[in-house]
Design a protein around this motif. Structure first.
Motif, mmCIF file in Angstrom:
data_model
loop_
_atom_site.group_PDB
_atom_site.id
_atom_site.type_symbol
_atom_site.label_atom_id
_atom_site.label_comp_id
_atom_site.label_asym_id
_atom_site.label_seq_id
_atom_site.Cartn_x
_atom_site.Cartn_y
_atom_site.Cartn_z
ATOM 1 N N VAL A 104 -32.894 111.628 -71.969
ATOM 2 C CA VAL A 104 -32.117 112.748 -71.460
ATOM 3 C C VAL A 104 -32.902 113.383 -70.316
ATOM 4 O O VAL A 104 -34.123 113.528 -70.399
ATOM 5 N N VAL A 105 -32.200 113.743 -69.258
ATOM 6 C CA VAL A 105 -32.815 114.441 -68.139
ATOM 7 C C VAL A 105 -32.481 115.922 -68.291
ATOM 8 O O VAL A 105 -31.323 116.294 -68.470
ATOM 9 N N GLU A 138 -28.798 123.291 -67.445
ATOM 10 C CA GLU A 138 -28.825 124.746 -67.581
ATOM 11 C C GLU A 138 -28.424 125.336 -66.242
ATOM 12 O O GLU A 138 -28.737 124.772 -65.199
ATOM 13 N N THR A 139 -27.760 126.467 -66.284
ATOM 14 C CA THR A 139 -27.371 127.132 -65.044
ATOM 15 C C THR A 139 -28.046 128.487 -64.952
ATOM 16 O O THR A 139 -28.376 129.100 -65.966
ATOM 17 N N GLY A 140 -28.273 128.920 -63.735
ATOM 18 C CA GLY A 140 -28.871 130.219 -63.492
ATOM 19 C C GLY A 140 -28.302 130.808 -62.212
ATOM 20 O O GLY A 140 -27.704 130.101 -61.398
ATOM 21 N N ILE A 141 -28.495 132.091 -62.037
ATOM 22 C CA ILE A 141 -27.972 132.781 -60.861
ATOM 23 C C ILE A 141 -29.128 133.460 -60.137
ATOM 24 O O ILE A 141 -29.945 134.140 -60.754
ATOM 25 N N ILE A 151 -30.805 122.401 -57.250
ATOM 26 C CA ILE A 151 -30.790 121.603 -58.469
ATOM 27 C C ILE A 151 -32.197 121.056 -58.680
ATOM 28 O O ILE A 151 -32.766 120.433 -57.779
ATOM 29 N N ALA A 152 -32.751 121.299 -59.860
ATOM 30 C CA ALA A 152 -34.078 120.787 -60.201
ATOM 31 C C ALA A 152 -33.957 119.932 -61.453
ATOM 32 O O ALA A 152 -33.461 120.387 -62.482
ATOM 33 N N ALA A 153 -34.390 118.687 -61.335
ATOM 34 C CA ALA A 153 -34.361 117.756 -62.463
ATOM 35 C C ALA A 153 -35.664 116.968 -62.446
ATOM 36 O O ALA A 153 -35.847 116.085 -61.607
ATOM 37 N N GLY A 154 -36.576 117.353 -63.335
ATOM 38 C CA GLY A 154 -37.878 116.702 -63.346
ATOM 39 C C GLY A 154 -38.620 116.991 -62.061
ATOM 40 O O GLY A 154 -38.768 118.135 -61.653
ATOM 41 N N ASP A 155 -39.044 115.931 -61.365
ATOM 42 C CA ASP A 155 -39.760 116.090 -60.102
ATOM 43 C C ASP A 155 -38.825 116.158 -58.899
ATOM 44 O O ASP A 155 -39.285 116.321 -57.776
ATOM 45 N N VAL A 156 -37.533 116.015 -59.118
ATOM 46 C CA VAL A 156 -36.559 116.010 -58.035
ATOM 47 C C VAL A 156 -35.979 117.406 -57.867
ATOM 48 O O VAL A 156 -35.501 118.022 -58.827
ATOM 49 N N VAL A 157 -36.030 117.914 -56.632
ATOM 50 C CA VAL A 157 -35.418 119.196 -56.307
ATOM 51 C C VAL A 157 -34.487 118.971 -55.126
ATOM 52 O O VAL A 157 -34.894 118.456 -54.085
ATOM 53 N N ILE A 158 -33.234 119.352 -55.305
ATOM 54 C CA ILE A 158 -32.235 119.236 -54.251
ATOM 55 C C ILE A 158 -31.856 120.660 -53.856
ATOM 56 O O ILE A 158 -31.247 121.383 -54.651
ATOM 57 N N ASP A 159 -32.244 121.053 -52.657
ATOM 58 C CA ASP A 159 -31.980 122.412 -52.192
ATOM 59 C C ASP A 159 -30.786 122.401 -51.245
ATOM 60 O O ASP A 159 -30.905 122.052 -50.076
#
Length: 175
Positions: A104-105, A138-141, A151-159
């Motif tokens: 699971v990511v 998870e979502t945040g504001i 979007i942050a998933a592990g070492d990947v960040v998509i800004d």
């Protein structure tokens, strides 16, 4: 923070190994979440570093009533070694190990405003295709993002936030 993660990592790995061997990964997750909530309490947190806090007192304070013997021993070990303050880092690393083991990511989407559920589902599906795994989202504001999302998933960040785009434009214009 980095030092805390370095110190917490062997404890998280050991906790996960014991939990997996006992087929109790979910129970350990719940117990660690309970202990972390108690440890984060502003009235309790100063006690954790107090040398007068005995092993038995720490176990009584931090262990949920339904925890198994191995979890009691684990909290006792943390108390004996003066590592109770590392509980939040240990719990976070434990959850990463568990997610990895369960394929699971863990991902976080932070947006300027609340995202509609269909948008969240589209993001989850896109991440599932990208990583080839199930995605726990998870979502945040964060209103400072102005618009878009990060979007942050592990070492990947998509800004994809407007704030990030403006920062990249500023950097490009400066060079």
């Amino acid at each position: 923070m980095t030092q805390a993660l370095t110190l917490a990592r062997p404890y998280a790995r050991a906790a996960f190994a014991v939990a997996r061997d006992d087929n109790a990964a979910a129970a350990w997750s719940d117990a660690l979440a309970f202990s972390t909530r108690i440890a984060a309490d502003p009235q309790v947190h100063p006690l954790l570093g107090n040398p007068g806090l005995t092993r038995d007192d720490a176990v009584t304070l931090l262990v949920p009533p339904d925890a198994g013997a191995h979890y009691l021993d684990f909290i006792g070990l943390l108390a004996t070694n003066g590592r109770l303050v590392l509980l939040p880092e240990i719990a976070g690393l434990y959850e990463q190990l568990r997610a990895d083991d369960e394929h699971v990511v863990l991902a976080t989407v932070t947006s300027a405003t609340e995202l509609p559920e269909d948008e969240v589902a589209k993001i989850r599906d896109a991440l599932k295709r990208r990583f080839g795994r199930e995605v726990e989202l998870e979502t945040g504001i964060d209103p400072s993002l102005i618009g878009g999302a990060v979007i942050a998933a592990g070492d990947v960040v998509i800004d994809g936030s407007l704030k990030g785009k403006l920062a990249r434009l500023q950097s490009a214009l400066a060079h």
